[in-house]
Motif scaffolding. Structure first.
Motif, PDB file in Angstrom:
ATOM      1  N   CYS A 125       2.006 -15.589   7.101  1.00 37.80           N
ATOM      2  CA  CYS A 125       2.785 -15.189   5.899  1.00 37.80           C
ATOM      3  C   CYS A 125       2.039 -14.738   4.691  1.00 37.80           C
ATOM      4  O   CYS A 125       2.195 -13.674   4.163  1.00 37.80           O
ATOM      5  CB  CYS A 125       3.705 -16.392   5.486  1.00 37.80           C
ATOM      6  SG  CYS A 125       4.866 -16.629   6.756  1.00 37.80           S
ATOM      7  N   THR A 126       0.873 -15.534   4.598  1.00 39.15           N
ATOM      8  CA  THR A 126      -0.046 -14.948   3.505  1.00 39.15           C
ATOM      9  C   THR A 126      -0.819 -13.776   3.787  1.00 39.15           C
ATOM     10  O   THR A 126      -1.019 -12.754   2.885  1.00 39.15           O
ATOM     11  CB  THR A 126      -1.081 -16.200   3.265  1.00 39.15           C
ATOM     12  OG1 THR A 126      -0.528 -17.208   2.926  1.00 39.15           O
ATOM     13  CG2 THR A 126      -2.307 -15.805   2.102  1.00 39.15           C
ATOM     14  N   LEU A 127      -1.262 -13.533   4.945  1.00 39.09           N
ATOM     15  CA  LEU A 127      -1.798 -12.375   5.674  1.00 39.09           C
ATOM     16  C   LEU A 127      -0.828 -11.218   5.390  1.00 39.09           C
ATOM     17  O   LEU A 127      -1.463 -10.117   4.749  1.00 39.09           O
ATOM     18  CB  LEU A 127      -2.350 -12.562   6.925  1.00 39.09           C
ATOM     19  CG  LEU A 127      -3.464 -13.457   7.393  1.00 39.09           C
ATOM     20  CD1 LEU A 127      -3.684 -13.513   8.697  1.00 39.09           C
ATOM     21  CD2 LEU A 127      -5.015 -12.854   6.803  1.00 39.09           C
ATOM     22  N   LEU A 133       1.254  -5.936   0.178  1.00 40.92           N
ATOM     23  CA  LEU A 133       1.464  -5.842  -1.301  1.00 40.92           C
ATOM     24  C   LEU A 133       0.255  -5.737  -2.004  1.00 40.92           C
ATOM     25  O   LEU A 133       0.362  -5.509  -3.062  1.00 40.92           O
ATOM     26  CB  LEU A 133       2.510  -6.920  -1.618  1.00 40.92           C
ATOM     27  CG  LEU A 133       3.907  -7.035  -1.156  1.00 40.92           C
ATOM     28  CD1 LEU A 133       4.471  -8.224  -1.306  1.00 40.92           C
ATOM     29  CD2 LEU A 133       4.731  -5.926  -1.597  1.00 40.92           C
ATOM     30  N   GLY A 134      -0.812  -6.146  -1.462  1.00 41.84           N
ATOM     31  CA  GLY A 134      -2.104  -6.474  -2.140  1.00 41.84           C
ATOM     32  C   GLY A 134      -2.169  -7.833  -2.759  1.00 41.84           C
ATOM     33  O   GLY A 134      -1.265  -8.472  -3.260  1.00 41.84           O
ATOM     34  N   THR A 138       0.720 -10.072  -5.232  1.00 45.81           N
ATOM     35  CA  THR A 138       1.404 -11.300  -4.940  1.00 45.81           C
ATOM     36  C   THR A 138       0.828 -12.433  -5.722  1.00 45.81           C
ATOM     37  O   THR A 138       1.554 -13.698  -5.686  1.00 45.81           O
ATOM     38  CB  THR A 138       0.863 -11.780  -3.362  1.00 45.81           C
ATOM     39  OG1 THR A 138      -0.614 -11.751  -3.344  1.00 45.81           O
ATOM     40  CG2 THR A 138       1.250 -10.594  -2.212  1.00 45.81           C
ATOM     41  N   GLU A 139      -0.233 -12.422  -6.412  1.00 41.81           N
ATOM     42  CA  GLU A 139      -0.636 -13.405  -7.216  1.00 41.81           C
ATOM     43  C   GLU A 139       0.115 -13.310  -8.678  1.00 41.81           C
ATOM     44  O   GLU A 139      -0.085 -14.232  -9.552  1.00 41.81           O
ATOM     45  CB  GLU A 139      -2.140 -13.557  -7.528  1.00 41.81           C
ATOM     46  CG  GLU A 139      -2.968 -14.009  -6.237  1.00 41.81           C
ATOM     47  CD  GLU A 139      -4.327 -13.899  -6.327  1.00 41.81           C
ATOM     48  OE1 GLU A 139      -4.761 -13.522  -7.102  1.00 41.81           O
ATOM     49  OE2 GLU A 139      -5.041 -14.732  -5.304  1.00 41.81           O
ATOM     50  N   GLN A 166       8.052  -0.599  -4.580  1.00 43.44           N
ATOM     51  CA  GLN A 166       7.358   0.180  -5.218  1.00 43.44           C
ATOM     52  C   GLN A 166       5.860   0.025  -4.985  1.00 43.44           C
ATOM     53  O   GLN A 166       4.821   0.706  -4.584  1.00 43.44           O
ATOM     54  CB  GLN A 166       7.415   0.384  -6.655  1.00 43.44           C
ATOM     55  CG  GLN A 166       8.785   1.393  -6.751  1.00 43.44           C
ATOM     56  CD  GLN A 166       9.243   1.430  -8.322  1.00 43.44           C
ATOM     57  OE1 GLN A 166       8.590   0.358  -9.139  1.00 43.44           O
ATOM     58  NE2 GLN A 166       9.896   2.237  -9.128  1.00 43.44           N
ATOM     59  N   GLU A 167       5.736  -1.358  -4.791  1.00 42.48           N
ATOM     60  CA  GLU A 167       4.008  -1.946  -4.604  1.00 42.48           C
ATOM     61  C   GLU A 167       3.804  -1.519  -3.239  1.00 42.48           C
ATOM     62  O   GLU A 167       2.738  -1.142  -2.713  1.00 42.48           O
ATOM     63  CB  GLU A 167       4.080  -3.241  -4.914  1.00 42.48           C
ATOM     64  CG  GLU A 167       2.628  -3.831  -4.922  1.00 42.48           C
ATOM     65  CD  GLU A 167       1.628  -3.352  -5.821  1.00 42.48           C
ATOM     66  OE1 GLU A 167       0.422  -3.304  -5.945  1.00 42.48           O
ATOM     67  OE2 GLU A 167       2.376  -2.915  -6.922  1.00 42.48           O
ATOM     68  N   ALA A 168       5.009  -1.963  -2.313  1.00 40.03           N
ATOM     69  CA  ALA A 168       4.594  -1.620  -0.739  1.00 40.03           C
ATOM     70  C   ALA A 168       4.450  -0.076  -0.462  1.00 40.03           C
ATOM     71  O   ALA A 168       3.450   0.311   0.417  1.00 40.03           O
ATOM     72  CB  ALA A 168       5.851  -2.061   0.066  1.00 40.03           C
ATOM     73  N   PHE A 169       5.155   0.687  -1.174  1.00 41.47           N
ATOM     74  CA  PHE A 169       4.647   2.105  -0.910  1.00 41.47           C
ATOM     75  C   PHE A 169       3.509   2.446  -1.367  1.00 41.47           C
ATOM     76  O   PHE A 169       3.064   3.443  -0.544  1.00 41.47           O
ATOM     77  CB  PHE A 169       5.894   2.982  -1.754  1.00 41.47           C
ATOM     78  CG  PHE A 169       7.245   2.766  -1.191  1.00 41.47           C
ATOM     79  CD1 PHE A 169       7.705   2.636   0.087  1.00 41.47           C
ATOM     80  CD2 PHE A 169       8.487   3.303  -1.924  1.00 41.47           C
ATOM     81  CE1 PHE A 169       8.662   2.277   0.731  1.00 41.47           C
ATOM     82  CE2 PHE A 169       9.765   3.290  -1.178  1.00 41.47           C
ATOM     83  CZ  PHE A 169       9.914   2.745   0.120  1.00 41.47           C
TER      84      PHE A 169
END
Length: 327
Positions: A125-127, A133-134, A138-139, A166-169
């Motif tokens: 899940c973390t990977l 998302l980077g 995620t932080e 938007q972050e995923a794109f």
């Protein structure tokens, strides 16, 4: 490529080196480097692994698992292949083999692999979230807070959902060529990542209430197919009683600067949920959120409508907010 600074080229040499790296360091750097080199393919592999684990291993343990996706299948690995280590080209077999040798996967059948246990599942899940998302995103406190996205959806708001999409794109390389269904699939992947982060879990509740939501894609219901369906915790913390219906409309390439059209398309998607009776699939739900999304490359417009089920009439009543604390 090298492990511990030593170049390896023989699979028998890679196997103990990869396993020793994981056990000795407790980090996933070796795996993450390959995922960085082949990001789009790695995202698809990780989502398949996570979805299968949730549906086959968590489905009998957790009461907050969304409707299953019957198309989920095991990842095949007929023969281990370490070519990914020795060349810059993508190899699904090589990537799975590396993860198998490093201890992140196990054989489900002689020709397929899966996540071995819940501890390793959490690592996956973390990977997955980092790759999609980077790490910086995620932080972020606003998106990583327990229940951040679910709490927003209870209020009919979409700022955090928009940020996720938007972050995923921004991490994917060919989104400018996607069709409507492909955008819908990416958003399903984003929602899986949000669930991995705990963002779809009940706000203010213990981690034991973590949501392992899996979106059902192209759910046959009413008079058609709803693009996505989820069942999440309701505002009174009851699992599977908050239904989320999502419908997409593609913004044409030559209309992505036309913001007025974006809103019109999102409204069309929202209206389609009612017109085709998509809520028919939400038996047992007491709360509902309809989401209409107009999408195309970096253009995004989202409209929502919340509902509560009237206990006496069994009809859905539109409401402004599901939580009494929202302004």
């Amino acid at each position: 490529s090298s492990v511990h600074g030593e170049t390896r080229s023989v699979p028998d040499a890679i196997k103990p080196a990869a396993r020793a790296y994981w056990v000795a360091t407790g980090t996933t750097d070796l795996i993450e480097q390959q995922f960085t080199n082949h990001r789009d393919q790695a995202i698809r592999i990780m989502e398949s692994l996570i979805r299968e684990y949730r549906e086959t291993r968590l489905g009998g343990l957790d009461h907050d698992l969304a409707l299953s996706n019957s198309q989920t299948v095991s990842l095949k690995l007929p023969k281990p292949n370490m070519n990914i280590i020795n060349s810059g080209k993508y190899s699904a077999e090589g990537m799975l083999t590396l993860c198998l040798f490093a201890g992140y996967l196990t054989h489900k059948h002689p020709d397929s692999v899966c996540i071995p246990n819940h501890e390793v599942y959490n690592v996956w899940c973390t990977l997955f979230t980092r790759t999609l998302l980077g790490t910086g995103f995620t932080e972020r406190a606003d998106v990583n807070a327990h229940g951040s996205l679910l709490g927003e959806l209870w209020e009919g708001k979409t700022a955090i959902l928009s940020s996720f999409i938007q972050e995923a794109f921004g991490t994917l390389t060919n989104h400018g060529k996607y069709k409507e269904k492909e955008y819908a699939n990416i958003v399903a992947t984003v929602l899986t990542a949000a669930s991995c982060l705990g963002a779809l879990s009940p706000p203010g509740q213990a981690s034991s209430h973590t949501s392992h939501a899996v979106t059902t894609r192209e759910n046959h219901t009413g008079d058609g197919q709803c693009d996505h369906v989820m069942r999440l915790y309701s505002t009174d913390n009851k699992p599977n009683q908050f239904g989320v219906l999502i419908e997409f409309k593609l913004i044409p390439k030559d209309k992505r600067a036309n913001t007025g059209l974006h809103e019109t398309l999102a409204k069309k998607a929202l209206d389609q949920i009612i017109a085709k009776r998509y809520p028919a699939c939400l038996s047992g739900c007491t709360e509902r959120l309809d989401i209409g999304i107009a999408i195309g490359s970096n253009a995004l417009h989202i409209l929502t409508q919340l509902y509560k089920l009237d206990a006496a009439t069994r009809k859905w009543i539109p409401v402004e907010c599901l939580t009494s604390s929202a302004s």
